[in-house]
Design an enzyme around this catalytic site. Structure first.
Site, PDB file in Angstrom:
ATOM      1  N   LYS A  65     -12.921  -5.153   4.527  1.00 46.71           N
ATOM      2  CA  LYS A  65     -13.875  -4.037   4.412  1.00 46.71           C
ATOM      3  C   LYS A  65     -15.281  -4.370   4.915  1.00 46.71           C
ATOM      4  CE  LYS A  65     -11.502  -1.701   0.754  1.00 46.71           C
ATOM      5  NZ  LYS A  65     -11.528  -1.099  -0.553  1.00 46.71           N
ATOM      6  N   ASP A 123     -22.270 -17.344  -6.265  1.00 46.10           N
ATOM      7  CA  ASP A 123     -23.319 -17.009  -5.281  1.00 46.10           C
ATOM      8  C   ASP A 123     -23.173 -15.583  -4.760  1.00 46.10           C
ATOM      9  OD1 ASP A 123     -24.362 -19.451  -5.615  1.00 46.10           O
ATOM     10  OD2 ASP A 123     -23.637 -20.309  -3.707  1.00 46.10           O
ATOM     11  N   GLY A 168     -15.659  -5.771  -1.276  1.00 47.70           N
ATOM     12  CA  GLY A 168     -15.889  -4.391  -0.846  1.00 47.70           C
ATOM     13  C   GLY A 168     -15.884  -3.398  -1.994  1.00 47.70           C
ATOM     14  N   ALA A 169     -14.832  -3.453  -2.822  1.00 49.01           N
ATOM     15  CA  ALA A 169     -14.728  -2.495  -3.928  1.00 49.01           C
ATOM     16  C   ALA A 169     -15.814  -2.767  -4.963  1.00 49.01           C
ATOM     17  CB  ALA A 169     -13.340  -2.588  -4.554  1.00 49.01           C
ATOM     18  N   SER A 180       0.820  -1.223   0.000  1.00 47.19           N
ATOM     19  CA  SER A 180       0.000   0.000   0.000  1.00 47.19           C
ATOM     20  C   SER A 180       0.848   1.265   0.000  1.00 47.19           C
ATOM     21  CB  SER A 180      -0.922   0.004   1.216  1.00 47.19           C
ATOM     22  OG  SER A 180      -1.559   1.272   1.284  1.00 47.19           O
ATOM     23  N   ASN A 240     -14.335   1.595   4.110  1.00 49.22           N
ATOM     24  CA  ASN A 240     -12.878   1.655   3.880  1.00 49.22           C
ATOM     25  C   ASN A 240     -12.225   2.708   4.758  1.00 49.22           C
ATOM     26  OD1 ASN A 240     -13.882   3.921   2.530  1.00 49.22           O
ATOM     27  ND2 ASN A 240     -12.185   3.931   1.087  1.00 49.22           N
TER      28      ASN A 240
HETATM   29  P1  NAP Z   1     -12.400  -8.024  -1.126  1.00 49.58           P
HETATM   30  O1  NAP Z   1     -13.544  -7.441  -0.411  1.00 49.58           O
HETATM   31  O2  NAP Z   1     -11.628  -9.073  -0.440  1.00 49.58           O
HETATM   32  O3  NAP Z   1     -12.971  -8.709  -2.491  1.00 49.58           O
HETATM   33  C1  NAP Z   1     -12.118  -9.363  -3.364  1.00 49.58           C
HETATM   34  C2  NAP Z   1     -12.876  -9.749  -4.635  1.00 49.58           C
HETATM   35  O4  NAP Z   1     -11.909 -10.225  -5.565  1.00 49.58           O
HETATM   36  C3  NAP Z   1     -13.892 -10.868  -4.442  1.00 49.58           C
HETATM   37  O5  NAP Z   1     -14.960 -10.675  -5.351  1.00 49.58           O
HETATM   38  C4  NAP Z   1     -13.075 -12.117  -4.815  1.00 49.58           C
HETATM   39  O6  NAP Z   1     -13.871 -13.162  -5.332  1.00 49.58           O
HETATM   40  C5  NAP Z   1     -12.231 -11.568  -5.926  1.00 49.58           C
HETATM   41  N1  NAP Z   1     -10.974 -12.279  -6.086  1.00 49.58           N
HETATM   42  C6  NAP Z   1      -9.912 -12.235  -5.259  1.00 49.58           C
HETATM   43  N2  NAP Z   1      -8.902 -12.980  -5.749  1.00 49.58           N
HETATM   44  C7  NAP Z   1      -9.355 -13.508  -6.910  1.00 49.58           C
HETATM   45  C8  NAP Z   1      -8.790 -14.367  -7.878  1.00 49.58           C
HETATM   46  N3  NAP Z   1      -7.555 -14.845  -7.749  1.00 49.58           N
HETATM   47  N4  NAP Z   1      -9.530 -14.696  -8.945  1.00 49.58           N
HETATM   48  C9  NAP Z   1     -10.780 -14.225  -9.088  1.00 49.58           C
HETATM   49  N5  NAP Z   1     -11.385 -13.413  -8.214  1.00 49.58           N
HETATM   50  C10 NAP Z   1     -10.673 -13.068  -7.139  1.00 49.58           C
HETATM   51  O7  NAP Z   1     -11.379  -6.931  -1.634  1.00 49.58           O
HETATM   52  P2  NAP Z   1     -11.657  -5.389  -2.031  1.00 49.58           P
HETATM   53  O8  NAP Z   1     -11.426  -4.551  -0.866  1.00 49.58           O
HETATM   54  O9  NAP Z   1     -12.942  -5.318  -2.759  1.00 49.58           O
HETATM   55  O10 NAP Z   1     -10.409  -5.078  -3.009  1.00 49.58           O
HETATM   56  C11 NAP Z   1     -10.342  -5.678  -4.291  1.00 49.58           C
HETATM   57  C12 NAP Z   1      -9.212  -5.052  -5.123  1.00 49.58           C
HETATM   58  O11 NAP Z   1      -9.487  -3.674  -5.371  1.00 49.58           O
HETATM   59  C13 NAP Z   1      -7.832  -5.066  -4.445  1.00 49.58           C
HETATM   60  O12 NAP Z   1      -6.868  -5.378  -5.439  1.00 49.58           O
HETATM   61  C14 NAP Z   1      -7.647  -3.661  -3.959  1.00 49.58           C
HETATM   62  O13 NAP Z   1      -6.267  -3.316  -3.901  1.00 49.58           O
HETATM   63  C15 NAP Z   1      -8.364  -2.896  -5.024  1.00 49.58           C
HETATM   64  N6  NAP Z   1      -8.829  -1.602  -4.513  1.00 49.58           N
HETATM   65  C16 NAP Z   1      -8.330  -0.474  -5.064  1.00 49.58           C
HETATM   66  C17 NAP Z   1      -8.739   0.768  -4.615  1.00 49.58           C
HETATM   67  C18 NAP Z   1      -8.205   1.991  -5.232  1.00 49.58           C
HETATM   68  O14 NAP Z   1      -8.282   3.032  -4.607  1.00 49.58           O
HETATM   69  N7  NAP Z   1      -7.720   1.927  -6.430  1.00 49.58           N
HETATM   70  C19 NAP Z   1      -9.677   0.847  -3.598  1.00 49.58           C
HETATM   71  C20 NAP Z   1     -10.204  -0.317  -3.069  1.00 49.58           C
HETATM   72  C21 NAP Z   1      -9.772  -1.547  -3.541  1.00 49.58           C
HETATM   73  P3  NAP Z   1     -14.575 -14.222  -4.348  1.00 49.58           P
HETATM   74  O15 NAP Z   1     -15.892 -13.620  -3.933  1.00 49.58           O
HETATM   75  O16 NAP Z   1     -14.774 -15.430  -5.218  1.00 49.58           O
HETATM   76  O17 NAP Z   1     -13.648 -14.454  -3.213  1.00 49.58           O
END
Ligand code: NAP
Length: 461
Positions: free
Chosen positions: A244, A344, A320-321, A195, A265
């Site tokens: 999140k 699901d 979360g995102a 990060s 967040n």
């Molecule tokens: P999260 O709540 O843990 O959700 C992760 C999501 O990604 C779930 O839908 C998960 O699917 C999927 N996933 C994870 N690994 C995977 C893989 N190998 N193949 C397919 N699907 C996969 O995480 P989050 O907070 O939403 O963050 C997600 C991403 O967004 C991160 O990379 C984060 O760094 C990025 N992000 C960026 C910003 C920004 O400011 N640019 C802000 C927030 C987040 P399942 O439901 O099947 O587990």
């Protein structure tokens, strides 16, 4: 338990078993607490005769203590190895004088040949925790009065795991500006070391002279973490993958928009009563960056309201995102489809928000219309796995704009493929900067230094 039958007094003063074998190296120490040096010397002799291994000379019990002279006599005359203790009143002893004098006396005792000195835990403690989780102990020791922290000359060349470089200690964490009143902020995640938030916020705190420090917080269980770090000194947190949603449950109050999204967040601790407030600043940053991207395009349908209105907006991911993006786009009048590895979860989010659900495998063949918007909100393509992408290149032809929440690297494989397919691309860096503005203002109560944010993030990508 010892009994008179099974212990013998050895001639050298050591107690041994009936078979004459001493099986433990634990020593018996006799406290010597007389009020005069002469009486202490007599008591030391008694201790030896009784079988003690060591004498503890309690300097704080002496009525008249002439440091140099008396220590020489006590150490020289002792028939046993000596432990010298000069216990202050604040630790339950008798000494009530100058702390420097006390410590100087202990130092002199060492120089004069005392075998041990007793130093209270509060005086010398250097408590540093190893590894990534221990990083905060290496930084926040400046706030909590630590004597030293170790800084390596170069990254990777460390004498213990988790040591930061001197450069990062000084310039990333502004170590010299950290003091007892400094408020602590941090990003809670797992993984979290990638990060860039600490770099951004610490630079911004410094630029507006805000007395705060922002650290990486590698956390397994957010509920336990918040319960442990409950002091008001820990004033606010950013929350990232995978916490999140769990974070929302840990807050005393949650902003209604964040509640609808089902993820937060940003957590602020109210200074008056320590209560935790949760917010979601993700969706604002992402949606406005996507709108800006579309507004710059001649193909944008709506020239008055949001250019997202009426568009089919495909979100990859249902975490979360994903929820934040889907909720934000829906608010702007887009039609929503969710594709997720775990179908699901896609179904559940689509049902909540009003939209279609797909499995990730269906995505390559999903092209009900042209001009769709695609938003990847999974970590696919994030460093170090920069060759991965959630969708094949040929399928990207149906999209007029592709957004990737991943921002390390800035140009992901997905965005490169999308650009080559003729789509507008919007980097996760734009989302990051947008959500960070709002968090900064909530953390500090001050307007965010917008130009600095962009400069720092552009410089780091
Ligand atoms: P999260 O709540 O843990 O959700 C992760 C999501 O990604 C779930 O839908 C998960 O699917 C999927 N996933 C994870 N690994 C995977 C893989 N190998 N193949 C397919 N699907 C996969 O995480 P989050 O907070 O939403 O963050 C997600 C991403 O967004 C991160 O990379 C984060 O760094 C990025 N992000 C960026 C910003 C920004 O400011 N640019 C802000 C927030 C987040 P399942 O439901 O099947 O587990």
């Amino acid at each position: 338990m010892d009994s008179p039958q099974n212990v013998l007094l050895a001639s050298d003063g050591l107690q041994v078993g009936v078979d004459g074998v001493r099986r433990s190296s634990t020593v018996i120490c006799a406290p010597i607490m007389a009020e005069s040096v002469d009486k202490m010397v007599i008591d030391m002799g008694k201790a030896k005769a009784l079988g003690a291994d060591l004498v503890e000379v309690r300097l704080d019990h002496l009525k008249d203590f002439n440091c140099n002279e008396d220590l020489k006599i006590l150490i020289k005359e002792s028939p046993l190895p000596t432990l010298v203790t000069y216990r202050p009143k604040w630790e339950g002893g008798q000494y009530d004088g100058d702390e420097k004098y006390r410590l100087d006396a202990l130092r002199l005792a060492m120089e004069l040949g005392a075998d041990f000195i007793d130093v209270e835990l509060q005086v010398p403690t250097i408590g540093l925790v190893m590894g990534e989780k221990g990083l905060i102990s290496r930084i926040l020791c400046a706030k909590f009065g630590g004597f030293l922290t170790f800084g390596s000359l170069d990254s990777g060349i460390v004498s213990a795991p988790g040591q930061p470089t001197i450069k990062n200690i000084l310039h990333l964490y502004n170590f010299r500006q950290i003091g007892p009143d400094t408020k602590v902020f941090g990003i809670i995640g797992k993984p979290v070391s990638h990060s860039k938030s600490p770099m951004l916020y610490n630079e911004a705190f410094k630029s507006v002279c805000f007395n705060g420090v922002y650290v990486h917080l590698l956390v397994d269980d957010i509920a336990k973490f918040l319960h442990t770090y409950s002091s008001k000194d820990f004033a606010g947190f950013s929350v990232t993958i995978p916490h999140k949603e769990a974070a929302l449950e840990c807050c005393d109050e949650v902003d209604p928009v964040a509640k609808a999204i089902g993820a937060i967040n940003c957590i602020i601790r109210r200074p008056t009563d320590g209560k935790l407030f949760g917010f979601n600043t993700d969706y604002v940053g992402a949606i406005s960056a996507i709108e800006d991207g579309l507004k710059g395009s001649h193909n944008s349908v709506s020239l008055t309201g949001s250019p997202l209105a009426g568009r089919l907006f495909v979100v990859i991911g249902a975490g979360g995102a994903g929820k934040a993006l889907a909720y934000g786009a829906k608010q702007k009048g887009a039609r929503i489809a969710i594709a997720n590895r775990t179908y699901d979860r896609a179904r559940e989010l689509a049902d909540t928000i009003g939209g279609d659900a797909l499995s990730l495998a269906d995505l390559d063949n999903f092209h009900p219309e042209d001009g769709m918007i695609l938003a990847n909100t999974t970590s696919i393509g994030m460093q170090p796995k920069v060759d991965e992408t959630p969708i094949s290149k040929h399928a990207l032809r149906s999209y007029s704009l592709v957004f990737d929440a991943v921002y390390t690297p800035k140009m992901t494989r997905l965005l490169k493929d999308a650009k080559e397919s003729g789509a507008i691309v919007v980097s996760g860096l734009e989302m990051f900067i947008g959500q960070a503005y709002e968090q900064f203002e909530r953390f500090t109560g001050l307007p965010a230094p917008v130009e600095l944010f962009r400069r720092v993030m552009d410089g780091s990508s």
